[in-house]
Write a protein that holds these residues in place. Structure first.
Motif, PDB file in Angstrom:
ATOM      1  N   ASP A  27       8.655  68.886   7.225  1.00  0.00           N
ATOM      2  CA  ASP A  27       8.234  69.544   8.504  1.00  0.00           C
ATOM      3  C   ASP A  27       8.203  68.584   9.779  1.00  0.00           C
ATOM      4  O   ASP A  27       7.592  68.762  10.506  1.00  0.00           O
ATOM      5  N   LYS A  38       4.522  76.789   1.822  1.00  0.00           N
ATOM      6  CA  LYS A  38       5.965  76.429   1.768  1.00  0.00           C
ATOM      7  C   LYS A  38       6.091  75.389   2.980  1.00  0.00           C
ATOM      8  O   LYS A  38       5.633  75.398   4.053  1.00  0.00           O
ATOM      9  N   ASP A  88       9.391  72.799   4.701  1.00  0.00           N
ATOM     10  CA  ASP A  88      10.708  72.362   4.904  1.00  0.00           C
ATOM     11  C   ASP A  88      11.062  70.851   4.621  1.00  0.00           C
ATOM     12  O   ASP A  88      10.258  70.020   5.460  1.00  0.00           O
ATOM     13  N   ALA A 141      13.731  67.650   4.229  1.00  0.00           N
ATOM     14  CA  ALA A 141      15.023  67.261   4.800  1.00  0.00           C
ATOM     15  C   ALA A 141      15.375  65.871   4.488  1.00  0.00           C
ATOM     16  O   ALA A 141      14.412  65.061   4.497  1.00  0.00           O
ATOM     17  N   HIS A 194      18.597  70.178   4.191  1.00  0.00           N
ATOM     18  CA  HIS A 194      17.313  70.746   4.266  1.00  0.00           C
ATOM     19  C   HIS A 194      17.153  71.855   3.183  1.00  0.00           C
ATOM     20  O   HIS A 194      17.944  72.539   2.784  1.00  0.00           O
ATOM     21  N   SER A 195      15.808  72.006   2.614  1.00  0.00           N
ATOM     22  CA  SER A 195      15.583  72.850   1.478  1.00  0.00           C
ATOM     23  C   SER A 195      14.131  73.276   1.734  1.00  0.00           C
ATOM     24  O   SER A 195      13.522  72.400   2.080  1.00  0.00           O
ATOM     25  N   GLU A 196      13.930  74.499   1.261  1.00  0.00           N
ATOM     26  CA  GLU A 196      12.235  74.809   1.190  1.00  0.00           C
ATOM     27  C   GLU A 196      11.596  74.544  -0.055  1.00  0.00           C
ATOM     28  O   GLU A 196      12.471  74.744  -1.205  1.00  0.00           O
TER      29      GLU A 196
END
Length: 782
Positions: A514, A560, A562, A564, A569-571
């Motif tokens: 984040d 959840k 984020d 990177a 980027h991926s959740e």
């Protein structure tokens, strides 16, 4: 003038008490000045080094391929950024070694930068200038000296994509950003000729097995009007430019200072708490002395009142007596600490990676001492309030109550065990007289238990797991990156030759969570992660996070985030909480499948294993070396001395706490027993008239204090069991421990309790030597 006369008379009559308070305050003030001055000296010296080296608010390590003109333009346009400085570096991706000792963390080599200071050959200060380097020479950071166990003139080998490069150590420098022994990355300095050669070799072999050989150290400086903290400044710059997301890693100035002084700060904090508790012990001892002194002097105090002395003047004289003793002890202690400051700072220098220039923190020491004096004044005013109840008429009876009960509890007396049971009866008949001694014994045992808990935790499986370290029996190093299948075969060999409990194979990398940089451990065997809540990351979209990081980012299980790395980027979902000391507790962990989503290729070149209970590490080591030969290097954990300097620090702290505890026990028992002896002269005369010998009476006197110490030891042990885990969890949070587990062994509990009990007994036996001077004639005075 009359108060001055009374004060001098009191000091002469009670010079033993006066000297005891002087000695106790001498120790406390000396320790306070040492602790506060060392802390100030460490902070000031480190700040001076950062100022000399012009360290940035954020230092970023980034490969040259991603530090593009576009990224530079974004930095140029950043409003909260004053400027940035770029230093080209050659990356030693596989670390360095000196002889048999290696550091496999990445090192960054550059030419010598401005403001770096050279440590002199005796490691006691800095040279006035730093000579240039010739080909084949290297300046290592001072923290590398103990990490690699090397000295000036030794040969070191650096391992890079472009090959292995040998250097001769010309000296050690105080590099303030990564120079501490406990920081993995290291910034080392070589000649321009060597730098050009390594850079060319690495450029030809860039991106080998996911490792890049050339890059930059970029230092970011906040603008004057930027009011953000270093951490928030880094996050904002990253959101605007992606420089942190695309970097190998970064460190803020505040973080660097915290990591550098982490061990000195925590050790000094524990000692400071201990010393302040000892100050409470001094107040307890003084309070007991004052209270007992008033009871013994009822008649004399009544006479003083009959001569016109008011209660306030008598109380003032008592207060001045103890305050003068505290003042004298404090002055001597503060002065005695001055030459010792350099000795204690020299103990921390090898860990911190710089030479501490000492200076006394007299102002803060004075504030602490004034606080102790202020509390003493209030305490003495409360204790001496009973002076107000003394009248000349009541003083004639010695202050005895009209109806007197010695105790509601009367312990039985046995003819077979006469001395011990009589000592118990004397204790139960005057319990209030010994409450102070019980409390003192409990406090001393509590702190001795606490330092034992710190020491034994390093060898306890459960304690290490709960603290996020992990118990290890064998360290395994491979000569090249291994696949999951190859490591599985190695683990099968371990299982066949003794049994396997836990596998520790992971690859560390810094990611953006984040927008915030955080350390991520990519675990090859996520099912072996010790999870305190939730579960381990089973799927490729799950992570576990430490409690400290969860609090910092306001996250909970099921949230959840984020994540990177570079432009990927991926959740991910937080699946659980786990303990970890990586990056002082600011870390997350995911499995290898999750890393693939971010295009991160974990490199498994080393690891460790915890064997099954009862397995023989030597047998497993021999089996692995026979099976895999030169492809593997196995080290038994007991033979790994990387933690030796930290264990030495804990043992030094244990020595200090034990020594101070036993000395305070000596003084406290001497003061209390002296008062008890004075109060019991008549009783002693009666016992002698009944045929008791001096030896039996001394033994009986000592047994009474043994009973007191046993009660105090039981109370201190109970307090330790209840509160040590919570107290150390709070105190050690700065190094990433949020759930300290005190692994008490029978010996770690018995030794401090037995030491205090034995000392109370022996000190009381020594103090009772005056009993032989008391005869039957003592009864005639009644």
């Amino acid at each position: 003038m009359d108060i001055l006369t009374l004060l001098k008379a009191n000091i002469r009559r009670r010079k033993g008490t006066f000297i005891s308070i002087v000695v106790l305050m001498f120790i406390i003030s000396m320790a306070l000045n040492l602790i506060l001055s060392v802390s100030k000296s460490c902070d000031a010296s480190l700040n001076e080094l950062h100022s000399s080296a012009h360290s940035g608010n954020v230092t970023v390590m980034i490969k040259d391929a991603v530090f593009t003109d576009e990224m530079r333009q974004k930095l140029d346009n950043e409003a909260i950024l004053d400027h940035y400085k770029v230093t080209p570096v050659a990356v030693m991706s596989n670390g360095m070694d000196c002889g048999d000792v290696s550091n496999e963390n990445s090192c960054f080599f550059s030419v010598l930068t401005e403001g770096i200071r050279l440590v002199n050959k005796s490691c006691s200060g800095y040279e006035d200038s730093i000579p240039p380097l010739s080909k084949g020479e290297i300046y290592l950071s001072y923290g590398s000296k103990n990490r690699l166990k090397c000295n000036i003139g030794d040969k070191v080998t650096a391992h890079a994509n472009g090959g292995d490069f040998d250097f001769t150590i010309k000296g050690f420098v105080a590099e303030p950003v990564f120079g501490a022994m406990q920081i993995g990355w290291k910034w080392q300095f070589i000649s321009q000729e060597d730098f050009d050669m390594i850079t060319a070799a690495n450029t030809a072999q860039n991106d080998v097995d996911g490792k890049w050989g050339t890059g930059y150290i970029v230092q970011l400086y906040k603008s004057d009007d930027c009011g953000l903290s270093d951490g928030k400044f880094r996050r904002q710059v990253n959101l605007d430019s992606d420089i942190i997301s695309n970097s190998w890693g970064s460190v803020t100035l505040d973080m660097s200072k915290h990591y550098t002084n982490i061990y000195s700060d925590n050790i000094l904090a524990i000692l400071l708490v201990f010393i302040l508790i000892l100050a409470v012990v001094v107040l307890i001892v003084a309070g007991h002395s004052i209270s007992t002194g008033i009871e013994l002097d009822y008649t004399n105090l009544g006479i003083l009142k009959s001569q016109g002395f008011s209660s306030s003047r008598i109380r003032l004289s008592i207060m001045l007596q103890y305050l003068i003793a505290e003042l004298v002890g404090s002055i001597i202690g503060v002065l005695a600490a001055l030459p010792l400051i350099g000795v204690l700072t020299g103990f921390f220098d090898p860990m911190s990676g710089y030479i501490t220039e000492t200076s006394a923190d007299l102002s803060k020491t004075l504030l602490y001492l004034l606080a102790i004096f202020a509390v003493s004044v209030v305490f003495i005013l409360i204790i001496t309030h009973k002076v107000c109840r003394i009248s000349p008429i009541r003083a004639i009876s010695g202050g005895r109550r009209e109806i007197y009960f010695d105790s509601r509890l009367k312990a039985p007396i046995s003819a077979k065990f006469l001395s011990s049971t009589l000592a118990l009866r004397q204790f139960t008949s005057a319990k209030r007289r010994y409450i102070a001694s019980v409390i003192i014994a409990a406090i001393l045992v509590f702190f001795m238990l606490m330092v034992n808990a710190l020491s034994t935790a390093a060898s306890s499986r459960k304690a290490l797991k709960m603290m996020g370290v992990g118990y290890v029996d064998l360290f395994i190093d491979f000569n090249e990156t291994k696949s999951r299948e190859e490591i599985d075969r190695v683990m099968d060999t371990v299982k066949e030759n003794g049994g396997l409990q836990t596998r520790h194979f992971s690859h560390g990398v810094y990611l953006s969570l984040d927008g915030e940089e955080i350390y991520c451990s990519i675990d090859l065997y996520p099912e072996d992660i010790y999870v305190t809540k939730g579960r381990a990351p089973k799927y490729d979209n799950e992570i576990v996070i430490t409690e400290i990081a969860a609090d910092e980012f306001d996250l909970k299980i099921g949230d959840k985030v984020d994540i990177a790395k570079y432009d990927k980027h991926s959740e991910f979902i937080v699946s659980g909480l786990y303990p970890s000391m990586f990056d002082t507790g600011m870390s997350i962990s995911m499995n290898a499948d999750g890393a693939k989503k971010l295009d991160v290729k974990p490199r498994m070149v080393d690891g460790a294993v915890e064997l099954a209970e009862g397995a023989d590490p030597a047998k497993v080591k021999a089996a692995l070396e026979k099976e895999y030969g030169d492809d593997i290097k196995v080290t038994i954990a007991d033979e790994n001395d990387e933690m030796e300097i930290y264990e030495t620090a804990i043992q030094a702290m244990r020595f200090i706490i034990y020594s101070f505890s036993l000395f305070f026990a000596l003084v406290a028992v001497t003061m209390v027993s002296t008062k008890a002896f004075t109060q019991e002269k008549t009783d002693i005369g009666i016992f002698k008239a009944q045929g008791f010998t001096t030896g039996k009476l001394r033994l009986q006197f000592a047994v009474r204090f043994l009973i007191v110490s046993v009660l105090g030891a039981l109370l201190g042990t109970a307090m330790g069991m209840l509160f040590i885990n919570k107290l150390l969890s709070v105190m050690l949070k700065g190094i990433g421990i949020t759930s300290f587990y005190a692994s008490f062994t029978p010996m770690s509990v018995i030794v401090p309790a037995a030491a205090i009990c034995l000392c109370f007994f022996l000190f009381a036996l020594f103090a009772s030597r005056k009993i032989k001077k008391v005869g039957i004639r003592q009864l005639i005075t009644e």
